[in-house]
Design a protein around this motif. Structure first.
Motif, PDB file in Angstrom:
ATOM      1  N   GLN B 116     -15.689  66.463  88.820  1.00 23.67           N
ATOM      2  CA  GLN B 116     -16.182  65.387  89.663  1.00 23.67           C
ATOM      3  C   GLN B 116     -15.091  64.914  90.631  1.00 23.67           C
ATOM      4  N   ALA B 117     -13.869  64.857  90.116  1.00 21.58           N
ATOM      5  CA  ALA B 117     -12.764  64.382  90.936  1.00 21.58           C
ATOM      6  C   ALA B 117     -12.490  65.323  92.104  1.00 21.58           C
ATOM      7  N   VAL B 118     -12.691  66.624  91.882  1.00 25.66           N
ATOM      8  CA  VAL B 118     -12.359  67.595  92.923  1.00 25.66           C
ATOM      9  C   VAL B 118     -13.256  67.419  94.149  1.00 25.66           C
ATOM     10  N   SER B 119     -14.556  67.515  93.942  1.00 26.34           N
ATOM     11  CA  SER B 119     -15.438  67.346  95.099  1.00 26.34           C
ATOM     12  C   SER B 119     -16.786  66.848  94.609  1.00 26.34           C
ATOM     13  N   GLY B 120     -16.871  65.590  94.422  1.00 19.85           N
ATOM     14  CA  GLY B 120     -18.046  64.955  93.839  1.00 19.85           C
ATOM     15  C   GLY B 120     -19.352  65.367  94.465  1.00 19.85           C
ATOM     16  N   SER B 121     -19.596  64.970  95.683  1.00 18.31           N
ATOM     17  CA  SER B 121     -20.939  65.111  96.224  1.00 18.31           C
ATOM     18  C   SER B 121     -21.277  66.561  96.563  1.00 18.31           C
ATOM     19  N   GLU B 122     -20.279  67.306  97.016  1.00 18.60           N
ATOM     20  CA  GLU B 122     -20.529  68.700  97.374  1.00 18.60           C
ATOM     21  C   GLU B 122     -20.945  69.495  96.137  1.00 18.60           C
ATOM     22  N   ARG B 123     -20.259  69.253  95.045  1.00 11.52           N
ATOM     23  CA  ARG B 123     -20.572  69.934  93.804  1.00 11.52           C
ATOM     24  C   ARG B 123     -21.982  69.559  93.342  1.00 11.52           C
ATOM     25  N   GLU B 124     -22.274  68.283  93.420  1.00 11.32           N
ATOM     26  CA  GLU B 124     -23.578  67.802  92.971  1.00 11.32           C
ATOM     27  C   GLU B 124     -24.713  68.460  93.753  1.00 11.32           C
ATOM     28  N   LYS B 125     -24.524  68.517  95.065  1.00  8.50           N
ATOM     29  CA  LYS B 125     -25.559  69.110  95.926  1.00  8.50           C
ATOM     30  C   LYS B 125     -25.808  70.559  95.565  1.00  8.50           C
ATOM     31  N   LEU B 126     -24.702  71.301  95.414  1.00  6.19           N
ATOM     32  CA  LEU B 126     -24.839  72.720  95.095  1.00  6.19           C
ATOM     33  C   LEU B 126     -25.453  72.920  93.720  1.00  6.19           C
ATOM     34  N   ALA B 127     -24.992  72.121  92.748  1.00  4.31           N
ATOM     35  CA  ALA B 127     -25.501  72.254  91.386  1.00  4.31           C
ATOM     36  C   ALA B 127     -27.005  71.989  91.361  1.00  4.31           C
ATOM     37  N   LYS B 128     -27.407  70.980  92.111  1.00  6.93           N
ATOM     38  CA  LYS B 128     -28.823  70.607  92.152  1.00  6.93           C
ATOM     39  C   LYS B 128     -29.662  71.741  92.757  1.00  6.93           C
ATOM     40  N   ALA B 129     -29.162  72.298  93.855  1.00  9.51           N
ATOM     41  CA  ALA B 129     -29.885  73.394  94.500  1.00  9.51           C
ATOM     42  C   ALA B 129     -29.950  74.613  93.577  1.00  9.51           C
ATOM     43  N   LEU B 130     -28.832  74.902  92.929  1.00 10.19           N
ATOM     44  CA  LEU B 130     -28.762  76.058  92.031  1.00 10.19           C
ATOM     45  C   LEU B 130     -29.744  75.890  90.865  1.00 10.19           C
ATOM     46  N   GLU B 131     -29.849  74.676  90.368  1.00 10.25           N
ATOM     47  CA  GLU B 131     -30.742  74.418  89.235  1.00 10.25           C
ATOM     48  C   GLU B 131     -32.211  74.511  89.638  1.00 10.25           C
ATOM     49  N   GLN B 132     -32.475  74.405  90.926  1.00  8.25           N
ATOM     50  CA  GLN B 132     -33.856  74.512  91.379  1.00  8.25           C
ATOM     51  C   GLN B 132     -34.330  75.961  91.497  1.00  8.25           C
ATOM     52  N   LEU B 133     -33.385  76.881  91.558  1.00  9.53           N
ATOM     53  CA  LEU B 133     -33.769  78.297  91.636  1.00  9.53           C
ATOM     54  C   LEU B 133     -34.430  78.723  90.333  1.00  9.53           C
ATOM     55  N   SER B 134     -35.212  79.808  90.394  1.00  9.39           N
ATOM     56  CA  SER B 134     -35.758  80.366  89.156  1.00  9.39           C
ATOM     57  C   SER B 134     -34.588  80.939  88.343  1.00  9.39           C
ATOM     58  N   PRO B 135     -34.740  81.012  87.016  1.00  8.97           N
ATOM     59  CA  PRO B 135     -33.645  81.539  86.195  1.00  8.97           C
ATOM     60  C   PRO B 135     -33.169  82.917  86.629  1.00  8.97           C
ATOM     61  N   ARG B 136     -34.096  83.779  87.066  1.00  8.27           N
ATOM     62  CA  ARG B 136     -33.717  85.147  87.484  1.00  8.27           C
ATOM     63  C   ARG B 136     -32.804  85.109  88.706  1.00  8.27           C
ATOM     64  N   SER B 137     -33.076  84.164  89.609  1.00  5.97           N
ATOM     65  CA  SER B 137     -32.227  84.045  90.786  1.00  5.97           C
ATOM     66  C   SER B 137     -30.908  83.394  90.405  1.00  5.97           C
ATOM     67  N   ARG B 138     -31.008  82.372  89.564  1.00  2.48           N
ATOM     68  CA  ARG B 138     -29.817  81.621  89.181  1.00  2.48           C
ATOM     69  C   ARG B 138     -28.808  82.513  88.478  1.00  2.48           C
ATOM     70  N   GLU B 139     -29.311  83.382  87.579  1.00  2.00           N
ATOM     71  CA  GLU B 139     -28.367  84.175  86.794  1.00  2.00           C
ATOM     72  C   GLU B 139     -27.574  85.151  87.670  1.00  2.00           C
ATOM     73  N   VAL B 140     -28.210  85.739  88.691  1.00  2.00           N
ATOM     74  CA  VAL B 140     -27.439  86.677  89.524  1.00  2.00           C
ATOM     75  C   VAL B 140     -26.379  85.930  90.331  1.00  2.00           C
ATOM     76  N   ILE B 141     -26.701  84.714  90.783  1.00  4.49           N
ATOM     77  CA  ILE B 141     -25.711  83.923  91.515  1.00  4.49           C
ATOM     78  C   ILE B 141     -24.540  83.558  90.606  1.00  4.49           C
ATOM     79  N   VAL B 142     -24.865  83.103  89.399  1.00  2.84           N
ATOM     80  CA  VAL B 142     -23.806  82.710  88.462  1.00  2.84           C
ATOM     81  C   VAL B 142     -22.926  83.905  88.116  1.00  2.84           C
ATOM     82  N   LEU B 143     -23.562  85.056  87.846  1.00  2.00           N
ATOM     83  CA  LEU B 143     -22.780  86.229  87.457  1.00  2.00           C
ATOM     84  C   LEU B 143     -21.916  86.723  88.618  1.00  2.00           C
ATOM     85  N   ARG B 144     -22.477  86.681  89.826  1.00  2.54           N
ATOM     86  CA  ARG B 144     -21.723  87.185  90.967  1.00  2.54           C
ATOM     87  C   ARG B 144     -20.656  86.174  91.438  1.00  2.54           C
ATOM     88  N   GLU B 145     -21.062  84.945  91.692  1.00  2.00           N
ATOM     89  CA  GLU B 145     -20.167  83.984  92.348  1.00  2.00           C
ATOM     90  C   GLU B 145     -19.223  83.271  91.376  1.00  2.00           C
TER      91      GLU B 145
END
Lengths: 250, 192
Positions: B116-145
């Motif tokens: 949170q200290a590193v980049s509060g809002s930017e992290r939150e935005k990305l995390a929220k968007a990532l969580e909205q993806l379907s699990p199949r999409s989310r897992e490839v992003i997590v594994l790759r990035e």
């Protein structure tokens, strides 16, 4: 190359997954295509945003210690369990023999490192997983000449692929799956409204010839065929599975 | 009849691993615990659930370790973690595996204080968007990035052909951009 094709290639380029010649080909395309240049820039900035956002989840304190404790417990308990289990199995086997089963149950999978019930869980889980939308098949075809070559290079053995539409078991397709941490071939057959997964992997030493069971309403039967082991699993009845087994083994 | 068969089977749940295997397991598999937890957390969108599932996955990995012949222990473990996650999702929220996340039901997961200290809002935005993806999409992003896996490793972990990995990743990133764009537009409207 059209831009539509490049939509996907662009990501492989970004990830450094293209070989030299395709990379060069794509770079040449970039010279004359502002759409792709912009898309690439957008993807690069998305990537750097992800890298800087620190999304990697820190491990909860104490989780590693908890797991190490569980692992120690599991390996300490196991030698006592083994002897105890064999007594139970001997009793159960004797009982089953008396009852006069038509289905042979051979309670022996210890050699392959996995118990019968863990195997049942694994195989039933794999079946349920495959029924999730979009997961039943990687190659969708009732033509065995399409399905069989699809497995080439994906698994190190040749699964027996046959269509039994006339016998009431149409071949639907195939896919790769994972059982016990190893890649296996899965053939998918239809039976009325049900799906049957037939998993295929190389026979391992110590596996018994044929066994079967059921769990949570799913039935399975596993048998050896030459160098291969096959396991059919479905929510359809056992007679259907046995019939399919006979067809495949024919 | 089945009841008897399974009663007998149950006692065999724990499988014997020789001591040297235990040590090998500690050496080869346990170093990837953090990767295991990270994948589970993103697939399940919950630290608590991820903790339970990671424990279960590690115990399963331990049971199957006798059959591990490969060289890539991380991919092998992540394969088991992924399968355990999907089984869990199937049991607890069968719809979630196929559909994108409904934002209105979303209870935001608090990130760790460090992050949170590193980049509060930017992290939150990305995390929220990532969580909205379907699990199949989310897992490839997590594994790759996040995990830095190659396409080949992702293919091994997800049991998908490499071509499918490539197209899933392309679609997932495009969708992630769309979601971030929509977030930004929503914010702009709110700020007016």
């Amino acid at each position: 190359m059209t831009c539509e094709e490049n939509r996907i290639v662009l990501h492989a380029y970004l990830d450094g997954e293209l070989d030299a010649s395709r990379s060069a080909e794509f770079e040449k395309h970039l010279e004359g295509c502002t759409v792709c240049v912009r898309a690439l820039e957008a993807q690069e900035s998305l990537r750097s945003a992800i890298q800087h956002a620190n999304l990697y989840e820190p491990l909860p304190g104490g989780l590693e210690a908890k797991i190490r404790r569980q692992l120690r417990g599991a390996s300490a308990a196991s030698s006592a369990t083994k002897i105890f289990a064999w007594r139970w199995l001997a009793a159960a086997a004797a009982l089953l023999l008396v009852v006069g089963l038509s289905w042979r149950y051979v309670p022996k999978r210890v050699d392959s490192g996995l118990s019968e019930s863990a195997f049942a869980s694994e195989i039933v889980d794999a079946h349920i997983r495959s029924l999730q939308p979009g997961h039943l098949t990687d190659v969708l075809s009732s033509d065995r000449h399409t399905v069989k070559p699809w497995f080439d290079g994906k698994v190190v053995f040749a699964p027996p692929v046959k269509d039994f539409t006339e016998e009431g078991f149409p071949l639907i397709g195939g896919r790769l799956d994972v059982l016990e941490g190893q890649n296996v071939a899965a053939l998918v057959y239809g039976r009325r409204k049900h799906f049957i997964n037939v998993f295929v992997w190389p026979q391992r030493a110590g596996e018994t010839e044929q066994y079967a069971g059921s769990k949570n309403g799913y039935n399975w039967i596993s048998w050896q065929q030459g160098e291969l082991r096959l396991c059919a699993v479905s929510d359809t009845n056992r007679d259907d599975l046995a019939a399919l087994k006979d067809l495949i083994a024919r | 009849m089945d009841a008897q068969v399974w009663a007998a089977g149950q006692t065999l749940r724990t499988v014997v691993l020789p001591v040297q295997d235990r040590e090998q397991f500690d050496e080869l598999v346990l170093p990837h615990l953090r990767a295991a937890f990270n994948l589970a957390r993103w697939l399940l969108r919950s630290r608590e659930d991820a903790e339970d599932v990671t424990q279960e996955a590690l115990m399963r990995a331990f049971r199957f370790f006798g059959g591990f012949r490969g060289t890539d222990a991380r991919a092998w473990l992540l394969q088991i973690v992924r399968n355990t996650c999907y089984t869990w999702i199937e049991k607890n929220s069968p719809m979630a595996s196929s559909v994108e996340f409904d934002e209105s039901l979303h209870l935001s997961q608090m990130p760790g204080p460090e992050a949170q200290a590193v980049s509060g809002s930017e992290r939150e935005k990305l995390a929220k968007a990532l969580e909205q993806l379907s699990p199949r999409s989310r897992e490839v992003i997590v594994l790759r990035e996040l995990e830095g896996c190659s396409y080949k490793e992702i293919a091994a972990i997800t049991a998908m052909p490499i071509g499918t990995v490539m197209s899933t990743l392309a679609r997932a990133r495009e969708r992630l951009q769309e979601l971030l764009g929509a977030q930004a537009r929503k914010e702009a409207v709110r700020d007016l």
